[in-house]
Design a protein around this motif. Structure first.
Motif, PDB file in Angstrom:
ATOM      1  N   ASP A  73      22.662  43.108  27.412  1.00  0.00           N
ATOM      2  CA  ASP A  73      22.107  41.765  27.223  1.00  0.00           C
ATOM      3  C   ASP A  73      21.847  41.411  25.768  1.00  0.00           C
ATOM      4  O   ASP A  73      21.820  40.234  25.416  1.00  0.00           O
ATOM      5  N   THR A  74      21.674  42.403  24.903  1.00  0.00           N
ATOM      6  CA  THR A  74      21.417  42.104  23.492  1.00  0.00           C
ATOM      7  C   THR A  74      22.664  41.639  22.756  1.00  0.00           C
ATOM      8  O   THR A  74      22.570  41.102  21.660  1.00  0.00           O
ATOM      9  N   HIS A  75      23.835  41.830  23.361  1.00  0.00           N
ATOM     10  CA  HIS A  75      25.096  41.447  22.721  1.00  0.00           C
ATOM     11  C   HIS A  75      25.826  40.325  23.466  1.00  0.00           C
ATOM     12  O   HIS A  75      27.016  40.111  23.251  1.00  0.00           O
ATOM     13  N   ILE A  76      25.123  39.630  24.349  1.00  0.00           N
ATOM     14  CA  ILE A  76      25.692  38.525  25.111  1.00  0.00           C
ATOM     15  C   ILE A  76      24.840  37.285  24.853  1.00  0.00           C
ATOM     16  O   ILE A  76      23.618  37.376  24.728  1.00  0.00           O
ATOM     17  N   SER A  77      25.477  36.136  24.805  1.00  0.00           N
ATOM     18  CA  SER A  77      24.737  34.895  24.577  1.00  0.00           C
ATOM     19  C   SER A  77      23.789  34.622  25.748  1.00  0.00           C
ATOM     20  O   SER A  77      24.001  35.074  26.872  1.00  0.00           O
ATOM     21  N   PHE A 100      37.029  41.578  28.273  1.00  0.00           N
ATOM     22  CA  PHE A 100      37.451  41.147  29.595  1.00  0.00           C
ATOM     23  C   PHE A 100      36.233  40.804  30.445  1.00  0.00           C
ATOM     24  O   PHE A 100      35.169  41.380  30.275  1.00  0.00           O
ATOM     25  N   HIS A 101      36.425  39.876  31.391  1.00  0.00           N
ATOM     26  CA  HIS A 101      35.354  39.503  32.315  1.00  0.00           C
ATOM     27  C   HIS A 101      35.368  40.354  33.576  1.00  0.00           C
ATOM     28  O   HIS A 101      34.412  40.342  34.337  1.00  0.00           O
ATOM     29  N   VAL A 102      36.461  41.094  33.782  1.00  0.00           N
ATOM     30  CA  VAL A 102      36.606  41.932  34.972  1.00  0.00           C
ATOM     31  C   VAL A 102      36.861  43.370  34.511  1.00  0.00           C
ATOM     32  O   VAL A 102      37.754  43.611  33.694  1.00  0.00           O
ATOM     33  N   GLU A 103      36.069  44.301  35.044  1.00  0.00           N
ATOM     34  CA  GLU A 103      36.194  45.692  34.609  1.00  0.00           C
ATOM     35  C   GLU A 103      37.588  46.253  34.881  1.00  0.00           C
ATOM     36  O   GLU A 103      38.136  46.990  34.065  1.00  0.00           O
ATOM     37  N   ILE A 120      24.241  35.145  29.930  1.00  0.00           N
ATOM     38  CA  ILE A 120      23.252  35.864  30.748  1.00  0.00           C
ATOM     39  C   ILE A 120      22.785  34.975  31.885  1.00  0.00           C
ATOM     40  O   ILE A 120      22.720  35.398  33.040  1.00  0.00           O
ATOM     41  N   ALA A 121      22.485  33.716  31.568  1.00  0.00           N
ATOM     42  CA  ALA A 121      22.005  32.775  32.587  1.00  0.00           C
ATOM     43  C   ALA A 121      23.062  32.537  33.659  1.00  0.00           C
ATOM     44  O   ALA A 121      22.725  32.367  34.836  1.00  0.00           O
ATOM     45  N   ASP A 122      24.327  32.532  33.269  1.00  0.00           N
ATOM     46  CA  ASP A 122      25.413  32.307  34.220  1.00  0.00           C
ATOM     47  C   ASP A 122      25.836  33.581  34.942  1.00  0.00           C
ATOM     48  O   ASP A 122      26.707  33.543  35.807  1.00  0.00           O
ATOM     49  N   GLY A 123      25.261  34.713  34.572  1.00  0.00           N
ATOM     50  CA  GLY A 123      25.593  35.983  35.214  1.00  0.00           C
ATOM     51  C   GLY A 123      26.952  36.522  34.811  1.00  0.00           C
ATOM     52  O   GLY A 123      27.564  37.277  35.557  1.00  0.00           O
ATOM     53  N   ILE A 124      27.424  36.139  33.640  1.00  0.00           N
ATOM     54  CA  ILE A 124      28.742  36.567  33.181  1.00  0.00           C
ATOM     55  C   ILE A 124      28.657  37.961  32.574  1.00  0.00           C
ATOM     56  O   ILE A 124      27.794  38.237  31.749  1.00  0.00           O
ATOM     57  N   GLN A 125      29.566  38.830  33.002  1.00  0.00           N
ATOM     58  CA  GLN A 125      29.660  40.178  32.432  1.00  0.00           C
ATOM     59  C   GLN A 125      30.844  40.211  31.485  1.00  0.00           C
ATOM     60  O   GLN A 125      31.855  39.545  31.711  1.00  0.00           O
TER      61      GLN A 125
END
Length: 59
Positions: free
Chosen positions: A10-14, A37-40, A18-23
């Protein structure tokens, strides 16, 4: 060669992501970021491609 896949914390994501649950999954090659990538599974597939290319060069 070292290729690794890590999930961004979470410290390296906008805050919006985070609010949108994007990984986001990062692919590092020799400690340099070479892909995001958004998908592992996509990140793991890219990692495998990089490792295969490196193996071919070393033969």
């Amino acid at each position: 060669m070292t290729v690794r896949v890590t999930e961004r914390d979470d410290t390296h994501i906008s805050h919006e992501n985070i609010a949108d649950g994007i990984q986001i999954w990062d692919v590092h090659q020799q400690d340099q970021l070479v892909g995001m990538f958004h998908v592992e599974s996509d990140a793991q597939r890219y990692k495998a491609e990089l490792e295969e290319l490196e193996n071919r060069r070393n033969q």
